[in-house]
Design a protein around this motif. Structure first.
Motif, PDB file in Angstrom:
ATOM      1  N   SER A   9      46.655  47.011  40.166  1.00 33.70           N
ATOM      2  CA  SER A   9      47.621  46.517  39.188  1.00 33.70           C
ATOM      3  C   SER A   9      47.493  45.010  39.081  1.00 33.70           C
ATOM      4  CB  SER A   9      49.047  46.906  39.570  1.00 33.70           C
ATOM      5  OG  SER A   9      49.403  46.344  40.815  1.00 33.70           O
ATOM      6  N   GLY A  10      48.049  44.461  38.013  1.00 35.70           N
ATOM      7  CA  GLY A  10      48.106  43.015  37.870  1.00 35.70           C
ATOM      8  C   GLY A  10      47.160  42.426  36.848  1.00 35.70           C
ATOM      9  N   GLY A  11      46.314  43.243  36.258  1.00 37.04           N
ATOM     10  CA  GLY A  11      45.399  42.723  35.256  1.00 37.04           C
ATOM     11  C   GLY A  11      46.116  42.351  33.976  1.00 37.04           C
ATOM     12  N   GLY A  12      45.387  41.711  33.078  1.00 41.55           N
ATOM     13  CA  GLY A  12      45.972  41.339  31.801  1.00 41.55           C
ATOM     14  C   GLY A  12      45.156  40.279  31.103  1.00 41.55           C
ATOM     15  N   SER A  67      45.845  31.709  35.947  1.00 42.70           N
ATOM     16  CA  SER A  67      45.809  32.438  37.206  1.00 42.70           C
ATOM     17  C   SER A  67      46.339  33.851  37.035  1.00 42.70           C
ATOM     18  CB  SER A  67      46.668  31.719  38.258  1.00 42.70           C
ATOM     19  OG  SER A  67      46.192  30.411  38.505  1.00 42.70           O
ATOM     20  N   LEU A  68      45.854  34.719  37.887  1.00 43.00           N
ATOM     21  CA  LEU A  68      46.340  36.095  37.960  1.00 43.00           C
ATOM     22  C   LEU A  68      46.242  36.552  39.401  1.00 43.00           C
ATOM     23  CD1 LEU A  68      44.797  38.188  35.001  1.00 43.00           C
ATOM     24  CD2 LEU A  68      47.228  37.724  35.413  1.00 43.00           C
ATOM     25  N   SER A  69      47.096  37.497  39.743  1.00 40.22           N
ATOM     26  CA  SER A  69      46.992  38.136  41.050  1.00 40.22           C
ATOM     27  C   SER A  69      46.870  39.636  40.858  1.00 40.22           C
ATOM     28  CB  SER A  69      48.223  37.812  41.901  1.00 40.22           C
ATOM     29  OG  SER A  69      48.235  36.447  42.267  1.00 40.22           O
ATOM     30  N   LEU A  70      45.901  40.206  41.511  1.00 45.14           N
ATOM     31  CA  LEU A  70      45.683  41.649  41.470  1.00 45.14           C
ATOM     32  C   LEU A  70      46.137  42.264  42.792  1.00 45.14           C
ATOM     33  CD1 LEU A  70      42.089  41.801  39.953  1.00 45.14           C
ATOM     34  CD2 LEU A  70      44.289  41.666  38.762  1.00 45.14           C
ATOM     35  N   SER A  71      46.648  43.475  42.684  1.00 53.48           N
ATOM     36  CA  SER A  71      47.066  44.206  43.874  1.00 53.48           C
ATOM     37  C   SER A  71      46.422  45.583  43.888  1.00 53.48           C
ATOM     38  CB  SER A  71      48.591  44.368  43.896  1.00 53.48           C
ATOM     39  OG  SER A  71      49.228  43.112  43.979  1.00 53.48           O
ATOM     40  N   MET A 104      43.615  34.890  41.878  1.00 55.86           N
ATOM     41  CA  MET A 104      42.544  34.288  41.079  1.00 55.86           C
ATOM     42  C   MET A 104      43.077  33.060  40.349  1.00 55.86           C
ATOM     43  SD  MET A 104      40.845  37.767  39.504  1.00 55.86           S
ATOM     44  CE  MET A 104      42.277  38.156  38.508  1.00 55.86           C
ATOM     45  N   ASN A 105      42.432  31.944  40.583  1.00 56.50           N
ATOM     46  CA  ASN A 105      42.831  30.685  39.958  1.00 56.50           C
ATOM     47  C   ASN A 105      41.696  30.149  39.105  1.00 56.50           C
ATOM     48  OD1 ASN A 105      45.399  30.558  41.281  1.00 56.50           O
ATOM     49  ND2 ASN A 105      44.354  29.828  43.126  1.00 56.50           N
TER      50      ASN A 105
END
Length: 124
Positions: free
Chosen positions: A7-10, A17-21, A82-83
């Motif tokens: 989860s966490g994509g987009g 930045s994004l964070s995936l789990s 992710m930055n």
């Protein structure tokens, strides 16, 4: 039945930045190695970041200094922060896990379990 769910994509702008789990269910054991992989459009799957049983981490050169992998080992959960994202980070990101292998493989071959992926698009 072991299931991994990412989860966490987009959609994110360049520099964002994004964070995936990755959450695991159905496992009665602890994975040894886990990793985040990605498959850009028209390209092969590649290891982005891997974490070994003892906690050592391994990053693709293209993401070093920008991505951080971490895990909750007892829960078989995995996170990728992710930055400073750029267009080359656009891909479907997959969580992979190995029950006995000590290290995530570069191409994902030999990993025992996979999620269905979450899409990350970096675009303005």
């Amino acid at each position: 039945q072991v299931q991994l769910v990412e989860s966490g994509g987009g959609l994110v702008q360049p520099g964002g930045s994004l964070s995936l789990s990755c959450a695991t269910s159905g496992a009665r054991f602890t994975f040894n190695a886990m990793g985040w992989y990605r498959q850009p459009p028209g390209k092969q799957r590649e290891l982005v970041a891997g974490i070994m049983s003892g906690g050592s981490v391994d990053y693709a050169d293209s993401v070093k200094g920008r991505f951080t992998i971490s895990r909750d080992k007892p829960r078989n959960a995995l996170t990728l922060h992710m930055n400073n994202l750029n267009s080359e980070d656009t891909a479907v990101y997959y969580c992979g896990a190995a029950r006995f292998r000590n290290r995530a493989t570069r191409d994902g071959n030999g990993m025992d379990y996979w999620g269905k992926g979450t899409s990350v698009t970096v675009s303005s």
